[in-house]
Design an enzyme around this catalytic site. Structure first.
Site, PDB file in Angstrom:
ATOM      1  N   TYR A  39      16.239 -42.492 -18.679  1.00 20.19           N
ATOM      2  CA  TYR A  39      16.679 -41.815 -17.462  1.00 20.19           C
ATOM      3  C   TYR A  39      17.380 -40.501 -17.827  1.00 20.19           C
ATOM      4  O   TYR A  39      17.083 -39.447 -17.263  1.00 20.19           O
ATOM      5  CB  TYR A  39      17.618 -42.739 -16.689  1.00 20.19           C
ATOM      6  CG  TYR A  39      18.266 -42.098 -15.480  1.00 20.19           C
ATOM      7  CD1 TYR A  39      17.619 -42.079 -14.254  1.00 20.19           C
ATOM      8  CD2 TYR A  39      19.526 -41.500 -15.576  1.00 20.19           C
ATOM      9  CE1 TYR A  39      18.197 -41.480 -13.148  1.00 20.19           C
ATOM     10  CE2 TYR A  39      20.115 -40.900 -14.482  1.00 20.19           C
ATOM     11  CZ  TYR A  39      19.454 -40.894 -13.266  1.00 20.19           C
ATOM     12  OH  TYR A  39      20.031 -40.300 -12.186  1.00 20.19           O
TER      13      TYR A  39
ATOM     14  N   LYS B  91      33.894 -45.342 -22.773  1.00 21.94           N
ATOM     15  CA  LYS B  91      33.115 -45.159 -21.547  1.00 21.94           C
ATOM     16  C   LYS B  91      32.496 -46.513 -21.215  1.00 21.94           C
ATOM     17  O   LYS B  91      31.541 -46.953 -21.847  1.00 21.94           O
ATOM     18  CB  LYS B  91      32.032 -44.102 -21.731  1.00 21.94           C
ATOM     19  CG  LYS B  91      31.226 -43.877 -20.460  1.00 21.94           C
ATOM     20  CD  LYS B  91      30.334 -42.672 -20.605  1.00 21.94           C
ATOM     21  CE  LYS B  91      29.563 -42.315 -19.351  1.00 21.94           C
ATOM     22  NZ  LYS B  91      29.203 -43.363 -18.451  1.00 21.94           N
TER      23      LYS B  91
HETATM   24  S1  IVH Z   1      36.427 -40.640 -15.609  1.00 23.69           S
HETATM   25  C1  IVH Z   1      36.194 -37.419 -12.501  1.00 23.69           C
HETATM   26  N1  IVH Z   1      36.624 -42.439 -17.497  1.00 23.69           N
HETATM   27  O1  IVH Z   1      31.124 -43.223 -16.170  1.00 23.69           O
HETATM   28  C2  IVH Z   1      36.156 -38.326 -13.649  1.00 23.69           C
HETATM   29  N2  IVH Z   1      34.699 -42.490 -16.105  1.00 23.69           N
HETATM   30  O2  IVH Z   1      28.835 -41.422 -16.254  1.00 23.69           O
HETATM   31  C3  IVH Z   1      35.611 -39.621 -13.281  1.00 23.69           C
HETATM   32  N3  IVH Z   1      33.156 -44.332 -16.613  1.00 23.69           N
HETATM   33  O3  IVH Z   1      31.400 -42.031 -12.899  1.00 23.69           O
HETATM   34  C4  IVH Z   1      35.238 -40.488 -14.347  1.00 23.69           C
HETATM   35  N4  IVH Z   1      34.320 -45.183 -18.257  1.00 23.69           N
HETATM   36  O4  IVH Z   1      31.866 -44.579 -13.379  1.00 23.69           O
HETATM   37  C5  IVH Z   1      35.871 -41.967 -16.491  1.00 23.69           C
HETATM   38  N5  IVH Z   1      36.940 -44.003 -19.185  1.00 23.69           N
HETATM   39  C6  IVH Z   1      36.211 -43.519 -18.181  1.00 23.69           C
HETATM   40  C7  IVH Z   1      34.991 -44.123 -17.805  1.00 23.69           C
HETATM   41  C8  IVH Z   1      34.258 -43.568 -16.753  1.00 23.69           C
HETATM   42  C9  IVH Z   1      33.230 -45.304 -17.515  1.00 23.69           C
HETATM   43  C10 IVH Z   1      32.040 -44.159 -15.662  1.00 23.69           C
HETATM   44  C11 IVH Z   1      32.429 -43.675 -14.300  1.00 23.69           C
HETATM   45  C12 IVH Z   1      31.771 -42.346 -14.180  1.00 23.69           C
HETATM   46  C13 IVH Z   1      30.581 -42.523 -15.071  1.00 23.69           C
HETATM   47  C14 IVH Z   1      29.963 -41.223 -15.500  1.00 23.69           C
END
Ligand code: IVH
Length: 672
Positions: free
Chosen positions: A35, A116
Site C-alpha cells: 500500500y 509506532k
Molecule cells: S502521533 C499528529 N505517535 O500512526 C500526530 N501516532 O501512520 C498524530 N501511531 O495516525 C500521530 N503510534 O494512528 C503518533 N507514537 C505514535 C504513534 C502513532 C502509532 C499511528 C497513529 C497515526 C498513524 C500514522
C-alpha cells in the site's frame, strides 16, 4: 501525458479501494508495504507532473470516510496522520529540514523517539474530568462514535482530574499475548481467526455490541493532548500529565538531543521490534518543544514536527510459482511455496513454508496466485494468505503428493494429525537433515558439514547415522571429489573437536521434539550427565526451570526408545562424555531466566546490561510478564514496568545487586 494521467487514475482507484478495505472493512487485501508503495508512486507522479493533480486526491487525504454503522463525530481539530520515511538517510534529511525551518542547529533539537504502534487512532473527549465521547479517526475530519465500546477498555480512565474540555488522542491496540488468547478463543468458538493484532483490534473496536468489545482485551496508549497547551512547555510534560491521569504511555519513549542519538534510538526500536509485547511497524520521532512545533505547523495530511520511520516490511505480496514438499529429519513432509523472489524484512525470499496440507487448503493458495509472504524476526518465511485478483484464471487446487519426493516411499497422514510423514526410516532426506542438524551451529557446531558434503557422505555410504561421522578417516575422505588431503584433515579435526562438546549441545543435536537450546541447557545443568537425565521421572524433569509438561513428556519418551538407546551407546563409544562441565554452571547463573532491566545502570549501557544477562544463559525482554524472574531497577526506571512488576509480584532488584545477580543468579535485597 495520457499514460501518466491514466496511471495516476488507476493508482487513485486502487488506493481508494484499499483504504476502504483497511479502514472501513478491517480486512486489508494487501500488505501495508505494498500500500505504501502505491501511495509513494502516486505522490511522485503528482510531484513530477503537476498537471495530473486533482482536488482531494487520496495522496493528500487521511484514512477513509466513516462507515454508517456508527454515528458520525466531527473532530474539533483535524486528526492528522504521519508522514513516513523508510531509512536512516531520509530520517536525517527530515530532521535537517526541521532544523532549517527553525533556523537552529539540528544537534540542539530535542526529539522524543517512541514506538509506532500498529493499531488504530482514537480521540477521547473528557468534559470536566468525565469521559463523554470516543471517536475513530475516519477521514481526519469526521470519525465514528465508538464511545460505548471504548468505555469497556480498561486502560481508558473514566474520569481524570482536569476541568473543562480535554481531548486525548492515542492508539487502540491488542498486545501480542492478548491477541493470541483472543484467537484461541475464536477458534474454540468456531469463529474466524484474525490475521494480525491490528485487524483484531479494529474489528473489536468497531463491534455493534459493546458486550463483545468488552470481552476483547483492547488497550489504549495515549500520545497526544489536544487543545490548550499553555500549561506545558514540552511534549514530555504533556505525556507526564497523561500518565498522571492514569493513561498508558509508551514504555520505551525517550527524549534525546541531536540527530545522532535520535537516529540511534529509532534503530533501537527496529532491533527490539519483537520484544515489546505489542506490534510496531516503525518508530515515531517528534519535536519535543511545543513552541517549535507551532513554528513548524502541519500540512493538510500530517504535522511537520513529527515523522514515522517505517521499518522494512515483514510482509510483501509476490507470485506463487509452485508448491513443493520437503522432508525433515523426523520424516515430516512440509509443503513449501516456490516464489518469485521478493525483498522481505531486508532479505530476498524465494521460498516460504506452507506448514501442512490443511494450511494449503485453508489459505486456498494455488500455483499462479498472488500471495502475501511474511518474514518476522528469526522466524522462517511463511505464506500468509492469497491476494484475490478480479477476473484472474486460477489453476486447480494443489494436491499433496502420495509418495516422498526423495525416496519414493509412501507419504502417510495419520488420522487426527495435521502433518504428513515419509515413513521410510532409510529415507536419505531424513538422514541428511539429522546430520545437518547435528552439525549445525547451535548443536555440535562442526564446520565443513554443509548440505553438499553431507549428501556426498551419505551417497558414498560412509555415514548412515550421526555417530558414523566420528569414524571417518582422512584416507577415505581425501579421495572424494572436492575434498583432498588438506580439507579432509580439517574436516576430521573439526569432527574430533565436537566430541568434547557438553551434554547440552548433544541434546540439541539429537533433535528431540520440543527440546530447544534453552531447555537443553537447563536440563543438562540440572542433571549433569546423560544417565541421570535418562533415569529421571516426569516429575523430576518438570521441576527443571523452563521445562513444562510437554517438553518433559517428549524427553521421557525419547530416552526410552530403542533407537535412542542404541544411538547414545554409539556416541559414548566414539568418545562422548555426555556430561555438562561444572565450570559452565557458574557462568550460566541465569540459565533460562528472564531478567528485565529498567532505568540506567552505572557502568553498563542498556545493550551491555542485556548482553551480560544473555551471556549467563538468561534473556532480557523489553517487558515484564508473569514469567519474568526479576526486574533490575536502575536510575529513572520506566513507570509501566515498575507498576506491572508490582502487579505481578515480580521481585524488584536494586541496581547495586546487578553484579551479584549476574554472578550468583540471585539477590540480597529487593525493593518494595
Ligand atoms: S502521533 C499528529 N505517535 O500512526 C500526530 N501516532 O501512520 C498524530 N501511531 O495516525 C500521530 N503510534 O494512528 C503518533 N507514537 C505514535 C504513534 C502513532 C502509532 C499511528 C497513529 C497515526 C498513524 C500514522
Amino acid at each position: 501525458m495520457s499514460d501518466v494521467s491514466a496511471r495516476a487514475r488507476a493508482l487513485r482507484e486502487q488506493i481508494e479501494r484499499h483504504n476502504r478495505a483497511y479502514f472501513v472493512e478491517d480486512t486489508p487485501l494487501i500488505p501495508d508495504a505494498d500500500y505504501d508503495s502505491l501511495v509513494r508512486e502516486l505522490r511522485e507522479l503528482e510531484a513530477e507532473h503537476p498537471e495530473v493533480r486533482v482536488e482531494g486526491s487520496v495522496s493528500t487525504t487521511v484514512g477513509a470516510p466513516a462507515s454508517t454503522t456508527f454515528a458520525p463525530v466531527v473532530h474539533a481539530e483535524r486528526m492528522l496522520s504521519l508522514d513516513n520515511v523508510f531509512d536512516v538517510d531520509e530520517l536525517r534529511a527530515w530532521s535537517e529540514r526541521v532544523a532549517r525551518t527553525l533556523e537552529i542547529d539540528a544537534d540542539v533539537i530535542s526529539f522524543a523517539v517512541e514506538p509506532k504502534i500498529d493499531g488504530l487512532a482514537l480521540a477521547i473527549t473528557y468534559v470536566d474530568g468525565e469521559f463523554v465521547q470516543a471517536a475513530t479517526r475516519g477521514d481526519g475530519q469526521v470519525g465514528e462514535d465508538v464511545s460505548l465500546n471504548v468505555r469497556t477498555i480498561r486502560s481508558v480512565p473514566t474520569s481524570i482530574g482536569a476541568p473543562g474540555r480535554v481531548e486525548v488522542r492515542g492508539e487502540v491496540f491488542l498486545g501480542n499475548d492478548d491477541f493470541l488468547r483472543l484467537n484461541e478463543a475464536q477458534i474454540a468458538r468456531g469463529d474466524k481467526e484474525f490475521a494480525n493484532p491490528r485487524n483484531a483490534a479494529a474489528g473489536s473496536l468497531r463491534q455493534k455490541d459493546p458486550a463483545v468489545s468488552a470481552s476483547r482485551p483492547l488497550s489504549f496508549l495515549a500520545y497526544q493532548l489536544v487543545g490548550d497547551e499553555s500549561a506545558f512547555r514540552t511534549y514530555d510534560e504533556t505525556i507526564e500529565k497523561l500518565a498522571a491521569w492514569g493513561f498508558l504511555t509508551a514504555a520505551h519513549r525517550v527524549v534525546v538531543t541531536g540527530i545522532q542519538e535520535m537516529v540511534a534510538r529509532s534503530s533501537w526500536f527496529e532491533a527490539h521490534r519483537h520484544d515489546l509485547g505489542y506490534q510496531i511497524d516503525g518508530a515515531v520521532v517528534k519535536v519535543n518543544d511545543l513552541a517549535q512545533r507551532r513554528l513548524l505547523g502541519s500540512t493538510s495530511r500530517a504535522p511537520r514536527w513529527a515523522i514515522a520511520r517505517k521499518f522494512p516490511p515483514e510482509e510483501r505480496s509476490t507470485r506463487l510459482l509452485g508448491i513443493e514438499v520437503s522432508i525433515g529429519r523426523t520424516g515430516r513432509a512440509t509443503p513449501y511455496a516456490v516464489l518469485s523472489p521478493v525483498l522481505v524484512a531486508g532479505s530476498t525470499v524465494s521460498m516460504a513454508t506452507l506448514h501442512n496440507e490443511d494450511q494449503v487448503a485453508l489459505k486456498d493458495v494455488r500455483p499462479g496466485d498472488l500471495v502475501v509472504v511474511r518474514k518476522a524476526g528469526d522466524v522462517i518465511p511463511e505464506v500468509v494468505s492469497r491476494v484475490p485478483e478480479e477476473g484472474a484464471r486460477r489453476s486447480r487446487p494443489w494436491r499433496f503428493p502420495e509418495v516422498c519426493p526423495e525416496c519414493d516411499g509412501p507419504l502417510v497422514r495419520r488420522e487426527g494429525e495435521s502433518d504428513t510423514y515419509c515413513v521410510n526410516p532409510a529415507c536419505p532426506a531424513q538422514l541428511m537433515q539429522q546430520v545437518l542438524h547435528f552439525a549445525s551451529r547451535g548443536a555440535l557446531d562442526i564446520e565443513g558439514l554443509g548440505e553438499q558434503r553431507v549428501g556426498q557422505l551419505l551417497r558414498e555410504g560412509l555415514v548412515s547415522d550421526v555417530a558414523d561421522l566420528f569414524a571417518l578417516r582422512v584416507e577415505e575422505l581425501a579421495p572424494l571429489e572436492g575434498l583432498g588431503e588438506v580439507s579432509a584433515k580439517a574436516l576430521v579435526s573439526g569432527i574430533d573437536a565436537a566430541r568434547s562438546q557438553p551434554l547440552s549441545r548433544v541434546l540439541v543435536g539429537l533433535g528431540i521434539r520440543h527440546v530447544g537450546p534453552v531447555a537443553a541447557r537447563s536440563l543438562a545443568l540440572a542433571f549433569e550427565d546423560y544417565d541421570q537425565l535418562a533415569d529421571a521421572d516426569l516429575e523430576a524433569l518438570e521441576a527443571v526451570e523452563g521445562v513444562g509438561p510437554v517438553i518433559a513428556a517428549s524427553l521421557f519418551r525419547y530416552v526410552r526408545e530403542p533407537d535412542t538407546i542404541e544411538r547414545i551407546a554409539r556416541l559414548r563409544a566414539v568418545g562422548f562424555a555426555l556430561r555438562e562441565p561444572r565450570v559452565e554452571r557458574a557462568a550460566a547463573s541465569l540459565a533460562g531466566r528472564a531478567v528485565v532491566v529498567t532505568g540506567a545502570l552505572e557502568g553498563y549501557s542498556r545493550d551491555e546490561a542485556e548482553a551480560a544477562v544473555v551471556e549467563r544463559g538468561g534473556t532480557s525482554p523489553g517487558s515484564v510478564s508473569k514469567k519474568t524472574y526479576c526486574v533490575v531497577i536502575g536510575d529513572a526506571p520506566g513507570a509501566s514496568k515498575l507498576s506491572r512488576a508490582r502487579e505481578l509480584a515480580v521481585p524488584l532488584v536494586p541496581a547495586e545487586d546487578f553484579e551479584f545477580l549476574l554472578e550468583t543468579g540471585t539477590w540480597r535485597n529487593t525493593l518494595a
